[in-house]
Design an enzyme around this catalytic site. Structure first.
Site, PDB file in Angstrom:
ATOM      1  CG  ASP A   1      -1.936   8.851  10.471  1.00 49.33           C
ATOM      2  OD1 ASP A   1      -2.971   9.502  10.212  1.00 49.33           O
ATOM      3  OD2 ASP A   1      -1.244   8.301   9.594  1.00 49.33           O
TER       4      ASP A   1
ATOM      5  N   GLY B   1       0.221   9.145   2.054  1.00 49.67           N
ATOM      6  CA  GLY B   1       0.891  10.431   1.976  1.00 49.67           C
ATOM      7  C   GLY B   1       2.251  10.460   2.640  1.00 49.67           C
ATOM      8  CG  PHE B   2       2.725  10.561   6.267  1.00 51.72           C
ATOM      9  CD1 PHE B   2       3.328  11.789   6.518  1.00 51.72           C
ATOM     10  CD2 PHE B   2       1.360  10.456   6.446  1.00 51.72           C
ATOM     11  CE1 PHE B   2       2.591  12.863   6.965  1.00 51.72           C
ATOM     12  CE2 PHE B   2       0.624  11.531   6.905  1.00 51.72           C
ATOM     13  CZ  PHE B   2       1.238  12.737   7.154  1.00 51.72           C
ATOM     14  N   GLY B   3       4.431   7.628   2.806  1.00 55.91           N
ATOM     15  CA  GLY B   3       5.352   6.614   2.349  1.00 55.91           C
ATOM     16  C   GLY B   3       4.659   5.413   1.760  1.00 55.91           C
TER      17      GLY B   3
ATOM     18  N   GLY C   1       0.834  -1.197   0.000  1.00 58.06           N
ATOM     19  CA  GLY C   1       0.000   0.000   0.000  1.00 58.06           C
ATOM     20  C   GLY C   1       0.865   1.242   0.000  1.00 58.06           C
TER      21      GLY C   1
ATOM     22  CB  VAL D   1       3.400  -0.419   3.540  1.00 57.13           C
ATOM     23  CG1 VAL D   1       3.645  -1.633   4.443  1.00 57.13           C
ATOM     24  CG2 VAL D   1       3.135   0.818   4.390  1.00 57.13           C
TER      25      VAL D   1
END
Length: 678
Positions: free
Chosen positions: A491, A372-374, A369, A376
């Site tokens: 988050d 917005g932050f990276g 997946g 996986v």
């Protein structure tokens, strides 16, 4: 007989002689006799459609594109009738080549004699560019053709197979059709594949006196001269077909599948009665132009193996250069793995090489997946064989990275059944890799909001949803109160709630988490989080507290119960406001996910919705703590109905209409008010 009579008879005979001679000369003047040994400098040709003369001299009628047709005619008309009631003998010879790439080819090509260079109603595909469905069999067509067809529509066009030669009179329903072949000197019939990609010579001869049509073909590679026995020898009366002046040439077409159709040489002669003196000039086969080579077919496995083997052998010749390159690459890798001094103080660090190999070089095939932050990735640790999830995120600034790693290293010591275990971390440049245990059932978000087909397969029941919410709440209590420091997740959302093999919930992704000491005030940080889950005060103050996690959990409660995202991207509807409005109207249950089809406990549903609204209040001091939320969910504390909850001034809601909400069999809302504490 008198001398006067004798002179008159002689004069009459002389006049008759000159008249016959004049007619004979005129007849011969109307005959044609030409030859094209290649078409590079050919004149007197008329081309249309996809037809063109290539630089090498080949006449290409069609390209390898589908549904195209091309025509090439001798530009001047040819006299085909004499005296209006006799067909002129004619003979033609030509070399053609059909080049096919991939499976199947085009429709084929034809030698054609037509009343016009423009063939009205002509269509590609099985009509060979000669006629169309609406003009088939029309006596006004005046079209004679010898087709070299590579498709079969036997029920429609009287064709023997998908590799045949046919004679067409005003129609593509062949007058006679034979499989493409030639007769050898011993009388044997030898098949000729028209799509062999090899030059094939054809001869078409018609005797105007006997009305016999002969058609002969043979591959150029095996027969340099005309076979003795023609493939087709058939009486054909062309008088109803021909007009006095006709045009001779070629037509070709492609259908769904395509081939390139080429004419390499062509000779033609009219007159001569079809005997040996009336045959078309012989083609010089040594002067045939070459056609463009088709792209090579895909290599077989054996060919690939041979190429690889040869490449490996050739590589040995460059062993010295490879050794030098290997030393340089090793030095570069060593520099990339050089640690800063402060990194040695934080445990649970993985080497970057191990992360690279675990994810197969961060291939897209291993991607689980992205957000917005990276991204996986799924990875397999070579040393232990454990399956892990590796999140790759970026940070700016060495000082920020140092603080980030320090917090991540601390979080790696946390252990709770409802938290995804953080196995370790790895830093390379400004990239930070976080290694988590792998959760086989993916995220709660995927189960709630996958595609339509996926929703049907993965939709979680109400009982599972309640169990998941309890698990997440328990994990947040551990973060806020039970660990050695206060951990604010920052988050909390459905995509960060991961499900184990038994569908047990674990809160994951601590990439944005912040830590501070119990009893201390949290520091101001940059505003981060996910739109729809962020509390109002963090946008204003930039200060993340446990109350901001409570707000996000409240949104999650509503999201799970309603089956809707916090903000509908299509309509812009805010989930919290929408549920509040339904609560104010006394119609709170209307917000429940319709996909559950009523399979839920009404008291549990109302309580989850009520808690969601309590946790998502605008003022942080009015929200309950996560411990209180757990007590409500576990039925340890009786919940009192709120007559008026302290939302923002424009969000006040009267809950007086909510009556007797029960949780399991013990929790009851009966009156009074509840103010969430911290």
């Amino acid at each position: 007989m008198s001398s006067t009579s004798s002179m008159a008879l002689l004069a009459h005979r002389i006049a008759l002689f000159f008249l016959l001679a004049r007619c004979l000369l005129r007849s011969r003047a109307d005959d044609v006799d030409f030859i094209y040994n290649g078409f590079r400098d050919a004149a007197n040709l008329s081309l249309d459609g996809s037809a063109s003369v290539l630089r090498g001299g080949a006449l290409r009628l069609t390209t390898d594109r589908g549904h195209v047709m091309g025509h090439a005619f001798f530009d001047s008309p040819v006299r085909m009738l004499r005296g209006g009631d006799a067909v002129v003998s004619f003979s033609t010879a030509f070399v053609f080549q059909i080049v096919t790439v991939g499976r199947g080819g085009g429709a084929g090509l034809a030698f054609v004699v037509a009343a016009s260079k423009v063939l009205p109603g002509a269509s590609p595909g099985l009509y060979l560019g000669l006629l169309g469905q609406d003009t088939m069999g029309d006596s006004s067509n005046h079209v004679f053709a010898v087709e070299f067809d590579t498709t079969q529509a036997a029920a429609l066009l009287n064709e023997t197979n998908d590799n045949h030669v046919g004679v067409d009179l005003n129609s593509l329903v062949s007058n006679v059709s034979e499989p493409a072949a030639y007769f050898a000197d011993d009388g044997s019939n030898v098949p000729v594949p028209l799509e062999s990609m090899q030059p094939i010579q054809a001869w078409v001869d018609y005797d105007g006196h006997t009305k016999i049509l002969n058609v002969t073909i043979a591959p150029v590679s095996v027969a340099s001269s005309r076979p003795r026995r023609p493939l087709i020898s058939q009486p054909v009366d062309l008088l109803p077909i021909f007009k006095q002046d006709m045009y001779v040439g070629f037509s070709a077409a492609t259908g769904k599948l395509a081939s390139s159709h080429y004419i390499l040489s062509w000779s033609c002669r009219t007159g001569g009665g079809g005997g040996g003196g009336g045959l078309a000039q012989s083609i010089d086969l040594s002067r045939l132009p070459e056609v463009p080579k088709p792209p090579p077919p895909p290599l077989s496995r054996s060919a690939v193996f041979k190429i690889v083997a040869l490449s490996c052998v050739a590589t040995l010749a460059a062993i010295v250069a490879a050794t030098v390159a290997a030393v340089w690459l090793r030095q570069r890798a060593a520099l990339a793995e050089t640690l800063e001094e402060w990194e040695l103080d934080h445990p649970h660090r993985f080497p970057y090489k191990e992360m690279y190999r675990a994810t197969k070089g961060f291939r897209n095939s291993e991607l689980l997946g992205a957000g917005g932050f990276g991204k996986v990735y799924r990875g397999v640790l070579r040393r232990s064989g454990d399956v892990v999830a590796i999140k790759r995120i970026s940070s700016n600034g060495s000082q920020g990275m140092r603080e980030f790693v320090a917090e991540v290293a601390s979080l790696g010591r946390m252990r709770h059944r409802n938290l995804v275990e953080l196995r370790g971390w790895c830093k390379r440049g400004q990239d930070l890799l976080l290694v988590y245990e792998f959760m086989p059932n993916g995220s709660l978000d995927a189960h709630l909001f996958g595609g339509a087909r996926q929703q049907q397969q993965l939709l979680v029941s109400w009982e599972e949803r309640v169990r998941i919410l309890r698990g997440v709440a328990s994990g947040l209590v551990y973060l806020h109160e039970a660990w050695e420091q206060v951990v604010v997740h920052r988050d909390v959302k459905a995509s960060n709630v991961l499900l184990g093999a038994d569908m047990s919930a674990r809160l994951g992704d601590f990439g944005l988490a912040r830590l501070y000491e119990h009893g201390a005030d949290p520091a101001t940080t940059r505003v981060v989080g996910t739109l729809g889950y962020m509390s109002p005060e963090i946008v204003v103050t930039g200060r993340a507290t446990t109350a901001t996690d409570v707000f996000a959990f409240g949104v999650l409660l509503l999201e799970v119960a309603c089956g809707r995202r916090p903000i509908d991207q299509a309509t812009g509807v805010n989930l919290v406001r929408w549920v509040r409005e339904l609560g104010a109207k006394g119609d709170l249950v209307r917000a429940v996910d319709e996909r559950l089809e009523g399979r839920y406990d009404a008291g549990e549903v109302k309580l989850v919705l009520w808690l969601g609204l309590m946790c998502s209040q605008a003022r942080p001091e009015t929200r309950p703590s996560m411990r209180q939320v757990c007590q409500y969910l576990d039925g340890e504390v009786e919940v009192q109905e709120a007559a008026m909850i302290g939302f923002a001034d424009d969000d006040l809601i009267d809950f007086g209409s909510l009556a007797s909400l029960t949780w399991s069999s013990c929790a009851t809302i009966s009156g009074g008010s509840l103010q969430g504490g911290r």
